[in-house]
Design an enzyme around this catalytic site. Structure first.
Site, PDB file in Angstrom:
ATOM      1  N   HIS A  56       0.735  -2.212   5.958  1.00 34.20           N
ATOM      2  CA  HIS A  56       0.845  -0.792   6.286  1.00 34.20           C
ATOM      3  C   HIS A  56      -0.143  -0.457   7.393  1.00 34.20           C
ATOM      4  O   HIS A  56      -1.317  -0.841   7.330  1.00 34.20           O
ATOM      5  CB  HIS A  56       0.535   0.079   5.073  1.00 34.20           C
ATOM      6  CG  HIS A  56       0.625   1.536   5.394  1.00 34.20           C
ATOM      7  ND1 HIS A  56       1.820   2.217   5.415  1.00 34.20           N
ATOM      8  CD2 HIS A  56      -0.327   2.428   5.759  1.00 34.20           C
ATOM      9  CE1 HIS A  56       1.607   3.462   5.770  1.00 34.20           C
ATOM     10  NE2 HIS A  56       0.309   3.628   5.988  1.00 34.20           N
ATOM     11  N   ASP A  94       4.854  11.622  -4.336  1.00 33.54           N
ATOM     12  CA  ASP A  94       4.213  11.665  -3.012  1.00 33.54           C
ATOM     13  C   ASP A  94       5.036  12.526  -2.062  1.00 33.54           C
ATOM     14  O   ASP A  94       4.482  13.285  -1.273  1.00 33.54           O
ATOM     15  CB  ASP A  94       4.045  10.264  -2.423  1.00 33.54           C
ATOM     16  CG  ASP A  94       3.467  10.344  -1.013  1.00 33.54           C
ATOM     17  OD1 ASP A  94       2.333  10.826  -0.879  1.00 33.54           O
ATOM     18  OD2 ASP A  94       4.167   9.978  -0.059  1.00 33.54           O
ATOM     19  N   ARG A 112       1.050  19.375   1.097  1.00 33.47           N
ATOM     20  CA  ARG A 112      -0.194  19.195   1.871  1.00 33.47           C
ATOM     21  C   ARG A 112      -0.001  19.618   3.316  1.00 33.47           C
ATOM     22  O   ARG A 112      -0.875  20.233   3.923  1.00 33.47           O
ATOM     23  CB  ARG A 112      -0.642  17.720   1.814  1.00 33.47           C
ATOM     24  CG  ARG A 112      -1.268  17.337   0.477  1.00 33.47           C
ATOM     25  CD  ARG A 112      -1.425  15.833   0.350  1.00 33.47           C
ATOM     26  NE  ARG A 112      -2.265  15.280   1.397  1.00 33.47           N
ATOM     27  CZ  ARG A 112      -2.157  14.031   1.850  1.00 33.47           C
ATOM     28  NH1 ARG A 112      -1.235  13.214   1.367  1.00 33.47           N
ATOM     29  NH2 ARG A 112      -2.953  13.612   2.799  1.00 33.47           N
ATOM     30  N   SER A 153      -1.683   8.708  -1.302  1.00 30.06           N
ATOM     31  CA  SER A 153      -0.342   8.860  -0.734  1.00 30.06           C
ATOM     32  C   SER A 153       0.170   7.518  -0.193  1.00 30.06           C
ATOM     33  O   SER A 153       1.289   7.085  -0.499  1.00 30.06           O
ATOM     34  CB  SER A 153      -0.403   9.915   0.383  1.00 30.06           C
ATOM     35  OG  SER A 153       0.753   9.896   1.158  1.00 30.06           O
ATOM     36  N   LYS A 169       2.886   4.435  -2.431  1.00 32.86           N
ATOM     37  CA  LYS A 169       4.145   3.915  -1.879  1.00 32.86           C
ATOM     38  C   LYS A 169       4.079   2.397  -1.727  1.00 32.86           C
ATOM     39  O   LYS A 169       5.040   1.687  -2.013  1.00 32.86           O
ATOM     40  CB  LYS A 169       4.424   4.564  -0.509  1.00 32.86           C
ATOM     41  CG  LYS A 169       4.848   6.027  -0.644  1.00 32.86           C
ATOM     42  CD  LYS A 169       5.062   6.686   0.687  1.00 32.86           C
ATOM     43  CE  LYS A 169       3.756   6.957   1.390  1.00 32.86           C
ATOM     44  NZ  LYS A 169       3.651   8.137   2.196  1.00 32.86           N
TER      45      LYS A 169
END
Ligand code: URA
Length: 426
Positions: free
Chosen positions: A82, A161, A168, A183, A187
């Site tokens: 990520h 999320d 948010r 968050s 995932k």
């Protein structure tokens, strides 16, 4: 349990218990806890932070709000990566094929771009025919065949999320390290790969503007990953300059293919080798130096390009682009910006370049905006380069219109120059 008590505890920095966090996340996801109470709690978190244990509990509660993938039918070790996003960041398109070519499976779900940062799914959709939404079975079949597939984020993964992130965005509570950590990690943990590499970017084009904040986020994400039992590593990389020379979806696909063809050996190449080597090392393929050599060989031998080509084909895309990048959709209009004097490039504001690219149509201001897949910017410089008067600095592309004036000004102003001679400005 009572939501007001929970809000008050966080307001007074009294740590919440695991079951209180689960109550909050489950109650908000199911609609029993209203937006106004959840926003009050999120704001308390922004102001007071969360402990590491609370962040772990929040991440796990969010992960458990939806499906957790079962990748057990894939025989190879699985690794996900990520990146916290940036301008011109096309690393997923490059390191997935490199890592897969070295015998490690890379199943990935990615998102679309919003604001100045691009999204991998938009880049892939600039390939004619490429399907980004596949049933889970087809996704795993592709991974078993080529070792690599990227599809768009499943709606069944982490519904908590999705709902909390939307709140948010409209309640001024995005920029909190524990909330960002929960968050992203919820995932990634729901993807359920054996190993996870996190590339935390810092600088003008990144979410984290300072290296200190990026280090804090990286450390926290690593702790949460390890608490879940995954092999997890976070590295911090520079996003003060765009990654590579191209910004914009089709342009970035072209640059990725050219890199895998062995034609590009710049900072983008170095970062891709570093990320791939980290993924290979995490997956147990050898020590770091051996993994660097393996990653380089996957590029020079053409094996990584072959993985990308086969993956594109199995996704229904035009795989011929891997042999002929001119088959990638191209913009009808272009505009070259030249240096008005002899200059040295002192710095560039990557976020501003990302915004100029967005103005050309390459990005979205709101979630449902249509994008121009061919739009974007190709830079002719890196920071530190000397450019002579009238030489090109960058080319802007658009398929929508030929009026480049506003985007050109923004792109030009993103660069800080040092004049090298006394030439008059033109
Ligand atoms: N990306 C995410 O998925 N979540 C955040 O909170 C920030 C960036």
């Amino acid at each position: 349990m009572n939501t007001v008590d929970i809000i008050n505890k966080t307001k007074k920095s009294i740590p919440l218990k695991d079951n209180e966090i689960k109550y909050l996340v489950n109650g908000y996801t199911s609609g029993e806890i209203p937006d106004y109470q959840m926003s009050a709690w999120l704001m308390a978190v922004c102001l007071n932070g969360l402990t590491e244990n609370e962040t772990v509990s929040l991440t796990f509660a969010m992960r458990d709000s939806g499906d957790i993938l079962d990748l057990s039918s894939v025989n190879d070790v699985t690794v996900d990566k990520h990146s916290t996003g940036g301008v011109g960041d096309k690393t997923s398109l490059i390191i997935g094929p490199i890592t897969a070519a070295c015998g490690v499976a890379v199943p990935k779900m990615s998102g679309r771009g919003l604001g100045h940062t691009g999204g991998t799914i938009d880049k892939l959709e600039s390939i004619n025919g490429y399907r980004t939404e596949l049933p889970f079975d087809e996704f795993t079949e592709i991974i078993k065949k080529t070792g690599f597939s990227i599809i768009s984020q499943s709606k069944r993964l982490c519904p908590a999320d999705k709902k909390i992130y939307a709140l948010r965005n409209v309640s001024g509570t995005v920029d909190s390290i524990p909330l960002i950590c929960a968050s992203i990690m919820s995932k990634k943990l729901a993807m359920n790969t054996d190993c996870l590499l996190l590339d935390v970017k810092w600088g003008s084009g990144a979410f984290m503007k300072t290296k200190e904040d990026a280090n804090r986020l990286a450390e926290l994400m690593e702790k949460v990953g390890r608490a879940s039992g995954k092999k997890c590593r976070a590295i911090v990389t520079d996003m003060n300059e765009p990654l590579g020379n191209c910004i914009g979806n089709a342009l970035e696909v072209r640059e990725s293919i050219e890199l895998l063809q062995g034609k590009i050996k710049n900072r983008l190449y170095d970062i891709c080798i570093e990320l791939s080597a980290n993924m290979l090392e995490l997956a147990g393929k050898g020590n770091y130096d051996d993994c660097v050599l393996m990653a380089k060989e996957a590029v020079s031998s053409g094996k990584a390009l072959a993985v990308l080509k086969e993956t594109i084909k199995l996704h229904g895309g035009d795989e011929r682009i891997c042999d002929n990048v001119n088959l990638i959709p191209q913009a009808r209009f272009s505009h070259v910006i030249c240096a008005s004097r002899d200059v040295e490039i002192v710095s560039v504001n990557a976020e501003e370049l990302g915004m100029a690219s967005l103005m050309l149509g390459a990005g979205r201001i709101i979630k449902d905006d249509e994008i121009d897949k061919t739009a974007g910017i190709v830079l002719e410089f890196s920071v530190g380069d000397k450019i002579s008067m009238d030489a090109p600095l960058m080319t802007l592309y658009s398929d929508i219109g030929s009026d480049f004036s506003e985007a050109a000004l923004r792109a030009y102003n993103s660069i800080k120059f040092r004049t090298l001679t006394s030439h008059a400005l033109t």
